[in-house]
Design a protein around this motif. Sequence first.
Motif, mmCIF file in Angstrom:
data_model
loop_
_atom_site.group_PDB
_atom_site.id
_atom_site.type_symbol
_atom_site.label_atom_id
_atom_site.label_comp_id
_atom_site.label_asym_id
_atom_site.label_seq_id
_atom_site.Cartn_x
_atom_site.Cartn_y
_atom_site.Cartn_z
ATOM 1 N N SER A 287 0.842 -1.200 0.000
ATOM 2 C CA SER A 287 0.000 0.000 0.000
ATOM 3 C C SER A 287 0.871 1.242 0.000
ATOM 4 N N VAL A 288 0.347 2.296 -0.651
ATOM 5 C CA VAL A 288 0.989 3.603 -0.521
ATOM 6 C C VAL A 288 0.567 4.194 0.817
ATOM 7 N N ALA A 289 1.458 4.956 1.413
ATOM 8 C CA ALA A 289 1.189 5.521 2.736
ATOM 9 C C ALA A 289 1.539 7.002 2.736
ATOM 10 N N LEU A 290 0.654 7.789 3.337
ATOM 11 C CA LEU A 290 0.855 9.219 3.528
ATOM 12 C C LEU A 290 0.613 9.523 4.996
ATOM 13 N N VAL A 291 1.669 9.917 5.684
ATOM 14 C CA VAL A 291 1.584 10.244 7.116
ATOM 15 C C VAL A 291 1.592 11.763 7.236
ATOM 16 N N LEU A 292 0.458 12.324 7.679
ATOM 17 C CA LEU A 292 0.293 13.781 7.760
ATOM 18 C C LEU A 292 0.874 14.267 9.088
ATOM 19 N N GLN A 293 2.206 14.429 9.091
ATOM 20 C CA GLN A 293 2.874 14.821 10.334
ATOM 21 C C GLN A 293 2.477 16.227 10.754
ATOM 22 N N GLN A 294 2.251 17.128 9.772
ATOM 23 C CA GLN A 294 1.813 18.482 10.117
ATOM 24 C C GLN A 294 0.483 18.435 10.858
ATOM 25 N N ARG A 295 -0.433 17.651 10.321
ATOM 26 C CA ARG A 295 -1.748 17.548 10.945
ATOM 27 C C ARG A 295 -1.639 16.923 12.335
ATOM 28 N N ARG A 296 -0.792 15.894 12.457
ATOM 29 C CA ARG A 296 -0.649 15.223 13.753
ATOM 30 C C ARG A 296 -0.085 16.174 14.806
ATOM 31 N N HIS A 297 0.931 16.959 14.412
ATOM 32 C CA HIS A 297 1.516 17.907 15.368
ATOM 33 C C HIS A 297 0.547 19.038 15.685
ATOM 34 N N LEU A 298 -0.231 19.470 14.666
ATOM 35 C CA LEU A 298 -1.211 20.526 14.910
ATOM 36 C C LEU A 298 -2.263 20.066 15.916
ATOM 37 N N ARG A 299 -2.707 18.827 15.782
ATOM 38 C CA ARG A 299 -3.692 18.313 16.731
ATOM 39 C C ARG A 299 -3.106 18.200 18.136
ATOM 40 N N GLY A 300 -1.863 17.796 18.202
ATOM 41 C CA GLY A 300 -1.216 17.744 19.514
ATOM 42 C C GLY A 300 -1.105 19.121 20.144
ATOM 43 N N TRP A 301 -0.772 20.115 19.309
ATOM 44 C CA TRP A 301 -0.669 21.478 19.832
ATOM 45 C C TRP A 301 -2.031 21.986 20.284
ATOM 46 N N MET A 302 -3.073 21.720 19.493
ATOM 47 C CA MET A 302 -4.410 22.169 19.857
ATOM 48 C C MET A 302 -4.867 21.503 21.159
ATOM 49 N N GLN A 303 -4.516 20.227 21.344
ATOM 50 C CA GLN A 303 -4.886 19.552 22.585
ATOM 51 C C GLN A 303 -4.196 20.206 23.773
ATOM 52 N N GLU A 304 -2.924 20.571 23.590
ATOM 53 C CA GLU A 304 -2.203 21.245 24.673
ATOM 54 C C GLU A 304 -2.813 22.614 24.956
ATOM 55 N N GLN A 305 -3.223 23.325 23.892
ATOM 56 C CA GLN A 305 -3.839 24.635 24.079
ATOM 57 C C GLN A 305 -5.153 24.521 24.862
ATOM 58 N N LYS A 306 -5.957 23.525 24.505
ATOM 59 C CA LYS A 306 -7.227 23.349 25.210
ATOM 60 C C LYS A 306 -7.006 23.039 26.679
ATOM 61 N N GLN A 307 -6.038 22.172 26.963
ATOM 62 C CA GLN A 307 -5.774 21.817 28.354
ATOM 63 C C GLN A 307 -5.260 23.007 29.148
ATOM 64 N N ALA A 308 -4.548 23.894 28.447
ATOM 65 C CA ALA A 308 -4.030 25.081 29.131
ATOM 66 C C ALA A 308 -5.022 26.235 29.125
ATOM 67 N N GLY A 309 -6.181 26.054 28.496
ATOM 68 C CA GLY A 309 -7.171 27.113 28.439
ATOM 69 C C GLY A 309 -6.808 28.224 27.496
ATOM 70 N N GLU A 310 -5.924 27.935 26.555
ATOM 71 C CA GLU A 310 -5.481 28.937 25.592
ATOM 72 C C GLU A 310 -6.332 28.834 24.327
#
Length: 695
Positions: free
Chosen positions: A252-275
Motif C-alpha cells: 500500500s501507498v502511505a501518507l503520514v500527515l505529520q503536520q496535521r498530527r503535530h497541529l492536533r497535539g498542539w491544539m490539545q495542549e492549548q485546550k488543556q491550558a485554556g489557551e
Amino acid sequence: MAAAPCIIRALRQMWREQFDYFWDGRRRLVIGCFDGAESPAAIAARPQLTLVSARDEDFSIAPTLIDVIDAARWRARIVISDIPSDHRFLRLFAADGSELRLVLGSEREQPPGGEWRLLMTLLPEAESADPVSFRLVPLPARGDLERLAREQTASAGARLVWAIGQRRAVERSESGALVARLAPARRIFPAFQNRLTLEAMPFEAEAAADTREAPFAIMQHWLREQGAPRAALRLRIPDSLEESAGLLGRTSVALVLQQRRHLRGWMQEQKQAGEPVIDPLSFEDIRQATGEPGEHPDAVESSDAVVVANLLNLILDPEGAEADGVTVRRGDDKNPLGLGETVEIDFYGAALGDDIGLICPTAAAGDIGVAPADPGGPPFARLLRVEGDGLTPRRIGEDEPLLDEMMRRAAAAARATTSGPAARIVAERAAGLRSRREKFVAVLNDALARASFKARFESAGLWDVFEPLAQTSFAALVADASAPARSHLEDLGGYAAYGVDPALTAALARGGVFAQAAQSPRFRSEARATPSLLQRYVAACGLEGITPAELDPAGQADALRALTQEQDALALRDARIGLAADAGLRRAAVIAARQLADESAVELAIVHFEQSHDGETAARLADYLNARRAGEWTPPEHARTLAALLARAGVEREEAQTRVAAGMTAAAAAPPPSPPPSPPPPEKPKGFFRRLFGG
C-alpha cells in the motif's frame, strides 16, 4: 567409404557453429545446443573441449582453466561453467586444434551489426520424449526488438515458461580465429523478478501552478507563489504486472500527515491550558465559499492523520480506487526490453514535514527499496520525509508513531484488493505464469524421481536468468550419473552445490577414483576459492599438492583428466607421489608408487640399509617415509629412484638370505665327523708274587 573420414572431420569442426553461448554479465557462462532455424535437433559432434579464461585478449594475464568438457557431458545438451568476475576473454579449444574465442562486454561495446539470440524455454509437447525443450530464434539486432520478441513469445503460447535474449556478433580475428562477442543475457519473458524500487522525484513548482482565483484573501499568496511543491515518487517495477501482482496486491501507498498530527497535539495542549485554538478550514468551508459542491483542493479530505491505499488497486483502477491525497500514473516512457514498468505516485495531499512511501506487512528483505541509497530499517516499510529542498529517505524504527496504524490499514487494504475486470485479467495471467513454472519444475522432478534422487526443485522464489537452463542441466547430470555418484551428489548438497560451482559438481558427479573422498564442508569452502578448476577439484578431494604448481591451463586440463579418468592414480595417492604432467613419467611413477605403497616394506628397507652401514640410502628412504606420513607429496621424478632403492633392498636381503641358506645346505650335506678313538685300557699293576719272583 572414402568420404566418411571427411564427413567426420567436418562434423568435428561444426561444434563452433553448432553451439550457442550465453553470458549473464557477471560470472556464469552457458554453452548449449538448442533447436531452432540454424541448429540441428541433436548434437552432431561431441567434442572434448577445454575452456580457458584470461584478463587480456592475448591470454597472458592470469590464464585460468575454467572447465574440461568430455563427450559424456554433452548428453545434457547444456553445459554451465563459471568464470572469474574480472575475466572477459575465453578460449574454447578441442583436441583436434579447432578453437573459438569469446569476448564478453556490454552492449555498448558490441560492434555494429550482429544479431539478437532469443532462447525460449518451453513445456514439452504431449508426444515429446524430452522433459523440456528449448527453441532458439535469431533476431536482427537493428530491428524493433521489443516487437519481434513479443511476437515470438506470443507465438509460443501457453507452453512458454521462460525466455532470455542476448546480443551477439561473430567475426574473424586478424589471425583468422573465429571470435564471438557476447553482451549480457537478460530475461525477456517474464520481465524480471519482484523488487519495488522507489526514487524521489525532484520538486517541480511550475507543475503545481494554479490559475484559479482564490476564494479567500488568505490564499492569494499561495497562488501567487504557485502553491507548494508537489511530492511525488517514481516506482520502478522490474517485472511485469502479472508477475508482480502478488507483491503489489500486498503493498500500500502511505501518507503520514505529520503536520496535521503535530497541529492536533498542539491544539490539545492549548485546550488543556485554556489557551485559544485555531479552527482549520475544511473542504465543506471551501465548497461553501466557492459555491462549487465538486470543489476538490489538493489536500486530504479525511480528518485522519494516516492515509493508506492499496497499490495494485491504484495502478489498475486509478479512478475507482479509494485513495485520498494520492494518485498514480503509469509511466509513458518505454523501458528497455525486459525491464518492467515505471509508475509515478503523486502525493498531492502531502505538505512539508509529512512522510510518504510504501507499506507491505508481509514484505521480505529486499522486496521494497529506495534508490540510489536505501536507508535500511524494517523490510515492510520505506518512507521519505517532505522537506523544503526535496524528499529525504528515513530509517524508521519499531517505535515509529502511527506505524502500527499504517500496518493495520495496509493489511486491511490488501484483503480488499479490487475485483474489477482489470484485476481479474491480471490475476488470471499471473496464475497462468505460475502454473507454467510449476509444470516445468514438476517435469524435471519426475526425471529426478526416476533416477532415485531424493531432492526436488522448487518452483517458488527468485529465479536467476539461467535458472531453467541450470535445472535442466542438473537433472540430466543426475540421470547420467551412477548410483554411487548420485548418492554422493546428494551428500554434497545436490542442486545447491551445483549452483555454487557447476563445473566442480559436474566433475565430482562423473565419479572417478577420488570423487567419493569429496566432503560437503570441504566442497563449500573450496568452491570458487581459487579460479582454477583443477585446484578446486584437488582441494575438494583432499589432494592438495598432488599436481605441480607451475602447470599452464593445458597441463592442468590433462592433469584433471588423469585424476578423473585414470584408475592408476589411486596408487599415487596411497604412496603420496605427485602427479606428473608428462604421461610417460606419470606411468613410470604409478609403477613405482605401487612398489612404495606398503609402508612396512619401506621400513624393512630402511632397517636393511642401516644394518648394511649404508646410512645415506637409509636416510633417503626415511626422509620419504616421514614426508609421506606428514601428508607431503614426493615429486614423481623421485619415485623411480625410491622404488629402485626399495627393490635393491629386497634383492640384497634375498641375497643375504640365499647365502645363509646355502651355508646351511652345505653343512647338512657334509659327512658326519669320525668318533675319536677309544683310549687304551689302563695297564694292570703287577701282583705281589710277580714282584717277588720277577716277571
